[in-house]
Design a protein around this motif. Sequence first.
Motif, mmCIF file in Angstrom:
data_model
loop_
_atom_site.group_PDB
_atom_site.id
_atom_site.type_symbol
_atom_site.label_atom_id
_atom_site.label_comp_id
_atom_site.label_asym_id
_atom_site.label_seq_id
_atom_site.Cartn_x
_atom_site.Cartn_y
_atom_site.Cartn_z
ATOM 1 N N LYS A 169 0.860 -1.186 0.000
ATOM 2 C CA LYS A 169 0.000 0.000 0.000
ATOM 3 C C LYS A 169 0.890 1.228 0.000
ATOM 4 C CE LYS A 169 -3.530 2.605 2.500
ATOM 5 N NZ LYS A 169 -4.316 2.732 3.754
ATOM 6 N N ILE A 170 0.609 2.158 -0.894
ATOM 7 C CA ILE A 170 1.343 3.420 -0.934
ATOM 8 C C ILE A 170 0.417 4.524 -0.449
ATOM 9 C CG2 ILE A 170 2.491 5.127 -2.378
ATOM 10 C CD1 ILE A 170 3.390 2.946 -4.218
ATOM 11 N N SER A 171 0.862 5.221 0.591
ATOM 12 C CA SER A 171 0.115 6.364 1.114
ATOM 13 C C SER A 171 0.959 7.608 0.920
ATOM 14 C CB SER A 171 -0.187 6.167 2.598
ATOM 15 O OG SER A 171 -0.882 7.268 3.122
ATOM 16 N N THR A 172 0.358 8.650 0.367
ATOM 17 C CA THR A 172 1.149 9.841 0.037
ATOM 18 C C THR A 172 0.516 11.121 0.573
ATOM 19 O OG1 THR A 172 0.044 9.909 -2.111
ATOM 20 C CG2 THR A 172 2.195 8.855 -2.030
ATOM 21 N N PHE A 173 -0.158 11.020 1.715
ATOM 22 C CA PHE A 173 -0.710 12.220 2.331
ATOM 23 C C PHE A 173 0.374 12.899 3.154
ATOM 24 C CE2 PHE A 173 -4.452 9.592 1.592
ATOM 25 C CZ PHE A 173 -5.290 10.500 0.979
ATOM 26 N N ASP A 174 0.574 14.187 2.938
ATOM 27 C CA ASP A 174 1.657 14.922 3.584
ATOM 28 C C ASP A 174 1.145 15.605 4.841
ATOM 29 O OD1 ASP A 174 4.174 15.863 3.999
ATOM 30 O OD2 ASP A 174 4.044 17.501 2.563
ATOM 31 N N VAL A 175 1.702 15.215 5.990
ATOM 32 C CA VAL A 175 1.358 15.878 7.251
ATOM 33 C C VAL A 175 2.656 16.182 7.986
ATOM 34 C CG1 VAL A 175 -0.891 14.788 7.484
ATOM 35 C CG2 VAL A 175 1.104 13.672 8.469
ATOM 36 N N PRO A 176 2.683 17.261 8.790
ATOM 37 C CA PRO A 176 3.909 17.584 9.522
ATOM 38 C C PRO A 176 4.239 16.516 10.553
ATOM 39 C CG PRO A 176 2.390 19.452 9.454
ATOM 40 C CD PRO A 176 1.631 18.262 8.973
ATOM 41 N N MET A 177 5.523 16.336 10.814
ATOM 42 C CA MET A 177 5.946 15.413 11.860
ATOM 43 C C MET A 177 5.690 16.038 13.223
ATOM 44 S SD MET A 177 9.525 14.023 10.262
ATOM 45 C CE MET A 177 9.830 12.935 11.656
ATOM 46 N N LYS A 178 5.363 15.201 14.218
ATOM 47 C CA LYS A 178 5.045 15.698 15.555
ATOM 48 C C LYS A 178 6.260 16.333 16.216
ATOM 49 C CE LYS A 178 1.278 12.437 16.453
ATOM 50 N NZ LYS A 178 0.801 11.326 17.312
ATOM 51 N N ASP A 179 7.434 15.756 15.976
ATOM 52 C CA ASP A 179 8.637 16.255 16.632
ATOM 53 C C ASP A 179 9.474 17.065 15.654
ATOM 54 O OD1 ASP A 179 10.316 16.701 18.709
ATOM 55 O OD2 ASP A 179 11.145 14.676 18.803
ATOM 56 N N LYS A 180 8.840 17.996 14.976
ATOM 57 C CA LYS A 180 9.495 18.748 13.912
ATOM 58 C C LYS A 180 10.717 19.549 14.381
ATOM 59 C CE LYS A 180 8.115 21.173 9.746
ATOM 60 N NZ LYS A 180 6.978 21.697 8.992
ATOM 61 N N PRO A 181 10.687 20.187 15.583
ATOM 62 C CA PRO A 181 11.873 20.949 16.008
ATOM 63 C C PRO A 181 13.142 20.108 16.050
ATOM 64 C CG PRO A 181 9.997 21.523 17.362
ATOM 65 C CD PRO A 181 9.572 20.352 16.511
ATOM 66 N N LYS A 182 13.017 18.841 16.471
ATOM 67 C CA LYS A 182 14.202 17.982 16.526
ATOM 68 C C LYS A 182 14.610 17.511 15.140
ATOM 69 C CE LYS A 182 13.528 16.149 21.205
ATOM 70 N NZ LYS A 182 13.319 14.903 22.011
ATOM 71 N N ALA A 183 13.615 17.276 14.294
ATOM 72 C CA ALA A 183 13.908 16.712 12.974
ATOM 73 C C ALA A 183 14.473 17.747 12.013
ATOM 74 C CB ALA A 183 12.636 16.098 12.383
ATOM 75 N N GLY A 184 14.100 19.003 12.200
ATOM 76 C CA GLY A 184 14.526 20.035 11.271
ATOM 77 C C GLY A 184 13.340 20.577 10.500
ATOM 78 N N LYS A 185 13.394 21.839 10.138
ATOM 79 C CA LYS A 185 12.235 22.494 9.556
ATOM 80 C C LYS A 185 11.829 21.933 8.202
ATOM 81 C CE LYS A 185 14.932 26.249 7.441
ATOM 82 N NZ LYS A 185 15.096 27.717 7.355
ATOM 83 N N GLU A 186 12.772 21.272 7.507
ATOM 84 C CA GLU A 186 12.453 20.783 6.170
ATOM 85 C C GLU A 186 11.688 19.458 6.209
ATOM 86 O OE1 GLU A 186 16.563 19.031 7.057
ATOM 87 O OE2 GLU A 186 15.461 20.892 7.431
ATOM 88 N N TYR A 187 11.569 18.836 7.374
ATOM 89 C CA TYR A 187 10.994 17.500 7.456
ATOM 90 C C TYR A 187 9.471 17.533 7.555
ATOM 91 C CZ TYR A 187 15.416 15.029 7.846
ATOM 92 O OH TYR A 187 16.651 14.491 7.574
ATOM 93 N N SER A 188 8.867 16.525 6.930
ATOM 94 C CA SER A 188 7.448 16.233 7.067
ATOM 95 C C SER A 188 7.330 14.725 6.949
ATOM 96 C CB SER A 188 6.649 16.904 5.947
ATOM 97 O OG SER A 188 6.967 16.332 4.695
ATOM 98 N N GLN A 189 6.161 14.189 7.197
ATOM 99 C CA GLN A 189 5.982 12.741 7.077
ATOM 100 C C GLN A 189 6.279 12.290 5.655
ATOM 101 O OE1 GLN A 189 2.647 10.921 9.125
ATOM 102 N NE2 GLN A 189 2.204 9.672 7.328
ATOM 103 N N LEU A 190 5.863 13.086 4.672
ATOM 104 C CA LEU A 190 6.098 12.734 3.274
ATOM 105 C C LEU A 190 7.588 12.705 2.968
ATOM 106 C CD1 LEU A 190 4.358 12.122 0.738
ATOM 107 C CD2 LEU A 190 4.579 14.524 0.129
#
Length: 278
Positions: free
Chosen positions: A96-117
């Motif tokens: 199954k391929i899912s391609t819905f883009d949502v922000p990551m919950k821990d975005k400050p640690k991951a970096g501003k460019e990161y999202s789930q997608l």
Amino acid sequence: METNLIHGIEIFNLWKKIDFCWKDLNPDVNILIGINGSGKTTLFNIIDAIFTADVKRLKAYDVSVNAWINDFTIEYTPKTPSGELKKALEGVRYLKISTFDVPMKDKPKAGKEYSQLYNELHNIVYNIGGDSPSFSDYRLKATNFPEQATCINERIRMFYDTVNRLFAKTEKTIEIDPHTNHLIFIDHGETIPLYKLSSGEKQLLIILLRVFLMEEQPYILLMDEPEISLHIEWQYRLFEEIRGLNPNCQIITSTHSPSLFGDGWGDKLFFVEDLVKK
């Protein structure tokens, strides 16, 4: 070539009032359409739960299911143990391929460019030795299995050609950075890292990479509304490009966009209301 196809699926007692029967699925492309609230996503969630042997999710829906795959039938009831379902699915290739883009919950640690997608795209490209194959794993095969190197490099070139063809209007080209060994795009001489791509571009790459990494093996591919964020021209060409990368892939998808089936796929449509057993 071995078969790996869903021929039909029945779902009983959905919402304690409806039975669905979806028979005579095509071996190449199957497109489910229906109005909002008609049950498309629920049907896909149940299909995904069956093929991942997710008994907990199936019990939450409180349904029974019959699925005809290859030359056998899988039967599930709320009393079916997960081990029995997993055993029945041995040898079935499903994704199954899912391609819905949502922000990551821990975005400050991951970096501003990161999202789930982006996180998913990054894993598909760079995660070596993980549970799912990555593009880096595939490239390493050319070194680890030199007798396969010519075939592997030809397939990689075919993948690059597919991506460059789809990105031609923006004049971006895909390649490997010789200094970092990272997958990048070049736009009029400027290096574009993956995180700077648009949501639609990331989404398209995820789909193409997942299909490429099937290595042309028979697969059942489930996609719920893959047109989200895709340019209309990409929607027209999506099935053609997927089938080009893996002609042995059975696509099962849902959509609200006529553009997805506008280029010769109109005979692959199924309507949700027609699947309801009277």
